[in-house]
Design an enzyme around this catalytic site. Structure first.
Site, PDB file in Angstrom:
ATOM      1  N   HIS A 122      47.759  41.976  32.539  1.00 13.36           N
ATOM      2  CA  HIS A 122      47.708  40.588  32.048  1.00 13.36           C
ATOM      3  C   HIS A 122      47.977  40.479  30.548  1.00 13.36           C
ATOM      4  O   HIS A 122      48.197  39.367  30.043  1.00 13.36           O
ATOM      5  CB  HIS A 122      46.349  39.959  32.355  1.00 13.36           C
ATOM      6  CG  HIS A 122      46.081  39.755  33.802  1.00 13.36           C
ATOM      7  ND1 HIS A 122      46.956  39.128  34.646  1.00 13.36           N
ATOM      8  CD2 HIS A 122      45.006  40.105  34.584  1.00 13.36           C
ATOM      9  CE1 HIS A 122      46.457  39.087  35.875  1.00 13.36           C
ATOM     10  NE2 HIS A 122      45.284  39.687  35.853  1.00 13.36           N
ATOM     11  N   HIS A 163      46.393  39.824  41.593  1.00 15.67           N
ATOM     12  CA  HIS A 163      46.716  38.843  40.557  1.00 15.67           C
ATOM     13  C   HIS A 163      48.121  39.103  40.011  1.00 15.67           C
ATOM     14  O   HIS A 163      48.533  40.253  39.874  1.00 15.67           O
ATOM     15  CB  HIS A 163      45.705  38.917  39.408  1.00 15.67           C
ATOM     16  CG  HIS A 163      44.288  38.724  39.835  1.00 15.67           C
ATOM     17  ND1 HIS A 163      43.468  39.786  40.157  1.00 15.67           N
ATOM     18  CD2 HIS A 163      43.560  37.597  40.010  1.00 15.67           C
ATOM     19  CE1 HIS A 163      42.274  39.315  40.509  1.00 15.67           C
ATOM     20  NE2 HIS A 163      42.309  37.998  40.426  1.00 15.67           N
TER      21      HIS A 163
END
Length: 343
Positions: A122, A163
């Site tokens: 991320h 994710h």
């Protein structure tokens, strides 16, 4: 397998209630005690210049200063302590070690798997988010491309964390030398990763997002590997294949709604091993998420067993229709001529 591991990665401790805890690595290590052929290797911490090849240098300096001042909450999800900077450097160094080992010929039972933390996918060019400070897999990919001795022109990254790997996508979105694939739960944090996000400029077509609907199971994930992912990566022909290996798409992970079994991780590992063999690419794994300690540890152990000679067990049922339209749309977005009935 060879596992890249450092005790220093346990020192990054965002607190007892935080899902990304040092217990993740402890659980993996405890589970692997029962397995044959496990080897642990430490690595040097990543140099600032190496990380700055994909991150803004001022951002990295700000993380270092933030940790030196005692850390705290960088954002509501991402917490640092004084030791986090050193752990992040070591985690990135372990990812680079994994790429190096693969490019130097480690394969089969010697296939490298970096289990550093904090995770990385991320982290964008100039910011931390989603538990991540340094994008480990991106640093490793760029390190491979920049090291003349490895003669690497193209790197592929397959991210099967539940994710979306928004940071990795962000870093390489306009690059033609890195092909990024993300399978993730549609609509889950951070809310990016739509099928239409396929790259820009020199990177047009080198980003593939497969946003799976909640409830997607093993067969549908395997159809993604056997269909659009295999076709795209075969065409791309990478020299190095890196796996952003998150284990939070497991049906018993506490923060997702994808329904993968533990066996799915053996099957996906077998698929990427075959892809690497077919394209003559070096292969390495880098740990991302996975927050149910038992299923995380069991899944990593099953990846190890796959490379230690265990034959994965194919599911008996046919792929469901939950993700069929998603896979068709991915094929259309990348102009791939694949009949999903044949995979």
């Amino acid at each position: 397998m060879q596992f890249g591991y450092s005790e220093l990665c346990l020192a990054h401790d965002p607190g007892s209630r935080h899902p990304e805890s040092p217990d993740r690595l402890r659980a993996i290590r405890e589970r692997l005690k029962r397995k044959h052929g496990v080897e642990y290797v430490d690595a040097d911490p990543c140099e600032l210049d190496t990380m700055a090849a994909v991150h803004d240098r001022e951002y990295l300096e700000s993380v270092r200063e933030f940790c030196a001042d005692g850390g705290g909450s960088w954002d509501p999800d991402t917490t640092a302590v004084e030791e986090t900077w050193d752990a992040a450097r070591r985690s990135a160094g372990l990812a680079c070690w994994a790429a190096e080992q693969a490019l130097e010929g480690a394969t089969g039972r010697e296939t490298p798997f970096s289990i550093g933390r904090p995770p990385g996918h991320h982290a964008v060019t100039d910011n931390a988010m989603g538990f991540c400070f340094v994008n480990n897999v991106a640093v490793a990919a760029q390190h491979a491309l920049d090291t003349d001795a490895y003669d690497v022109d193209r790197v592929a990254i397959v991210d099967w964390d539940v994710h979306h790997g928004n940071g990795t996508q962000d870093i390489f979105y306009d690059r033609g030398d890195v092909f990024f694939v993300s399978l993730h739960e549609k609509g889950l944090y951070p809310g990016t990763g739509e099928i239409e996000e396929t790259g820009a400029a020199d990177g047009t077509g080198t980003t593939m997002n497969v946003p799976m609907p909640a409830g997607t199971d093993d067969r549908e994930y395997l159809a993604a590997f056997d269909g659009p992912i295999a076709a795209a990566l075969t065409d791309f022909d990478p020299d190095l294949l890196l796996i952003s290996a998150g284990f939070d798409a497991h049906r018993h992970d506490p923060i997702s709604r994808i329904r993968l079994s533990t066996e799915a991780y053996a099957l996906m590992s077998d698929r990427v091993r075959s892809l690497a063999d077919d394209t003559d690419a070096a292969l390495a794994f880098v740990l991302e998420g996975g927050y149910g300690l038992d299923v995380l540890a069991d899944s990593v152990a099953l990846v190890h067993e796959t490379f230690d000679g265990r034959e994965p067990i194919e599911p008996d049922d046919e792929p469901g229709e939950n993700a069929e339209s998603t896979l068709e749309d991915v094929l259309d977005a990348h102009e791939l001529d694949v009949d999903l009935d044949d995979v």
